[in-house]
Design a protein around this motif. Structure first.
Motif, PDB file in Angstrom:
ATOM      1  N   ILE A   1       0.868  -1.174   0.000  1.00  9.89           N
ATOM      2  CA  ILE A   1       0.000   0.000   0.000  1.00  9.89           C
ATOM      3  C   ILE A   1       0.903   1.221   0.000  1.00  9.89           C
ATOM      4  N   THR A   2       0.731   2.085  -0.992  1.00  6.89           N
ATOM      5  CA  THR A   2       1.483   3.328  -1.079  1.00  6.89           C
ATOM      6  C   THR A   2       0.488   4.462  -1.233  1.00  6.89           C
ATOM      7  N   THR A   3       0.566   5.457  -0.362  1.00 14.50           N
ATOM      8  CA  THR A   3      -0.342   6.595  -0.448  1.00 14.50           C
ATOM      9  C   THR A   3       0.445   7.856  -0.792  1.00 14.50           C
TER      10      THR A   3
ATOM     11  N   PRO B   1      -1.565  -9.864   8.110  1.00 16.91           N
ATOM     12  CA  PRO B   1      -1.234  -9.309   6.795  1.00 16.91           C
ATOM     13  C   PRO B   1      -0.415 -10.294   5.970  1.00 16.91           C
ATOM     14  N   ALA B   2      -0.409 -10.081   4.658  1.00 17.94           N
ATOM     15  CA  ALA B   2       0.377 -10.922   3.754  1.00 17.94           C
ATOM     16  C   ALA B   2       1.852 -10.864   4.140  1.00 17.94           C
ATOM     17  N   ALA B   3       2.550 -11.961   3.934  1.00 13.15           N
ATOM     18  CA  ALA B   3       3.985 -12.004   4.218  1.00 13.15           C
ATOM     19  C   ALA B   3       4.704 -10.949   3.390  1.00 13.15           C
ATOM     20  N   SER B   4       5.693 -10.323   3.984  1.00 15.29           N
ATOM     21  CA  SER B   4       6.507  -9.287   3.329  1.00 15.29           C
ATOM     22  C   SER B   4       5.678  -8.098   2.848  1.00 15.29           C
ATOM     23  N   SER B   5       4.664  -7.719   3.616  1.00 16.27           N
ATOM     24  CA  SER B   5       3.840  -6.561   3.266  1.00 16.27           C
ATOM     25  C   SER B   5       4.606  -5.275   3.494  1.00 16.27           C
ATOM     26  N   LYS B   6       4.254  -4.238   2.712  1.00 10.85           N
ATOM     27  CA  LYS B   6       4.886  -2.931   2.856  1.00 10.85           C
ATOM     28  C   LYS B   6       3.805  -1.865   2.830  1.00 10.85           C
ATOM     29  N   VAL B   7       3.866  -0.945   3.789  1.00  9.47           N
ATOM     30  CA  VAL B   7       2.966   0.196   3.833  1.00  9.47           C
ATOM     31  C   VAL B   7       3.832   1.443   3.792  1.00  9.47           C
ATOM     32  N   ASP B   8       3.614   2.279   2.774  1.00 10.12           N
ATOM     33  CA  ASP B   8       4.364   3.528   2.616  1.00 10.12           C
ATOM     34  C   ASP B   8       3.356   4.662   2.597  1.00 10.12           C
TER      35      ASP B   8
ATOM     36  N   ASN C   1       5.248  -9.124   9.787  1.00 12.56           N
ATOM     37  CA  ASN C   1       5.214  -9.307   8.336  1.00 12.56           C
ATOM     38  C   ASN C   1       5.181  -7.986   7.581  1.00 12.56           C
ATOM     39  N   THR C   2       5.024  -6.874   8.276  1.00  9.94           N
ATOM     40  CA  THR C   2       4.782  -5.595   7.606  1.00  9.94           C
ATOM     41  C   THR C   2       5.922  -4.613   7.844  1.00  9.94           C
ATOM     42  N   THR C   3       6.397  -3.996   6.763  1.00 11.64           N
ATOM     43  CA  THR C   3       7.373  -2.921   6.841  1.00 11.64           C
ATOM     44  C   THR C   3       6.621  -1.607   6.704  1.00 11.64           C
ATOM     45  N   LEU C   4       6.814  -0.703   7.660  1.00  8.91           N
ATOM     46  CA  LEU C   4       6.168   0.604   7.626  1.00  8.91           C
ATOM     47  C   LEU C   4       7.184   1.662   7.236  1.00  8.91           C
ATOM     48  N   GLU C   5       6.804   2.539   6.294  1.00 10.23           N
ATOM     49  CA  GLU C   5       7.641   3.666   5.894  1.00 10.23           C
ATOM     50  C   GLU C   5       6.775   4.907   5.822  1.00 10.23           C
ATOM     51  N   ASN C   6       7.332   6.045   6.200  1.00 13.35           N
ATOM     52  CA  ASN C   6       6.632   7.327   6.126  1.00 13.35           C
ATOM     53  C   ASN C   6       5.304   7.316   6.881  1.00 13.35           C
TER      54      ASN C   6
END
Length: 105
Positions: A25-27, A40-47, A65-70
């Motif tokens: 997910i990128t906003t 959450p899905a494995a290796s998920s990313k939220v930016d 499982n989730t990497t959070l950025e910004n």
């Protein structure tokens, strides 16, 4: 197959929710809210992109499982049960111990 939500071009606020199949997910530049889920899905990313973005932690969630950025605000106020974050250990260069291994009966 892995799904993705790319709202990086949005300037208005976006509200999105993770899914167990959506790995990314990128906003954009708005003040966005991303709702987490318990598994959450494995290796998920939220930016969250630019703006004042909030990640809302789900009850009893496994966020390792989730990497959070910004993400500027991590909202855990409604979370109940065991909630895990692997990224905290990574951020402080600590060894990550899964909660089931760390808890003593």
């Amino acid at each position: 197959t892995a799904a993705a939500l790319d709202a990086s071009g949005m300037t208005a606020a976006v509200t999105a929710t993770q899914s167990n199949t959506n790995k990314s997910i990128t906003t954009g530049s708005g003040d966005d809210t991303i709702n987490g889920i318990a598994a959450p899905a494995a290796s998920s990313k939220v930016d969250g992109g630019a703006g004042n973005d909030i990640f809302v932690v789900a009850n009893a969630s496994a966020n390792a499982n989730t990497t959070l950025e910004n993400i500027e605000v991590l909202n855990v106020s409604a979370a109940e049960g065991k909630v895990t974050f692997k990224g905290v250990a990574d951020a402080f260069k600590l060894n990550y111990t899964p909660p089931d291994k760390a808890l003593i009966d």
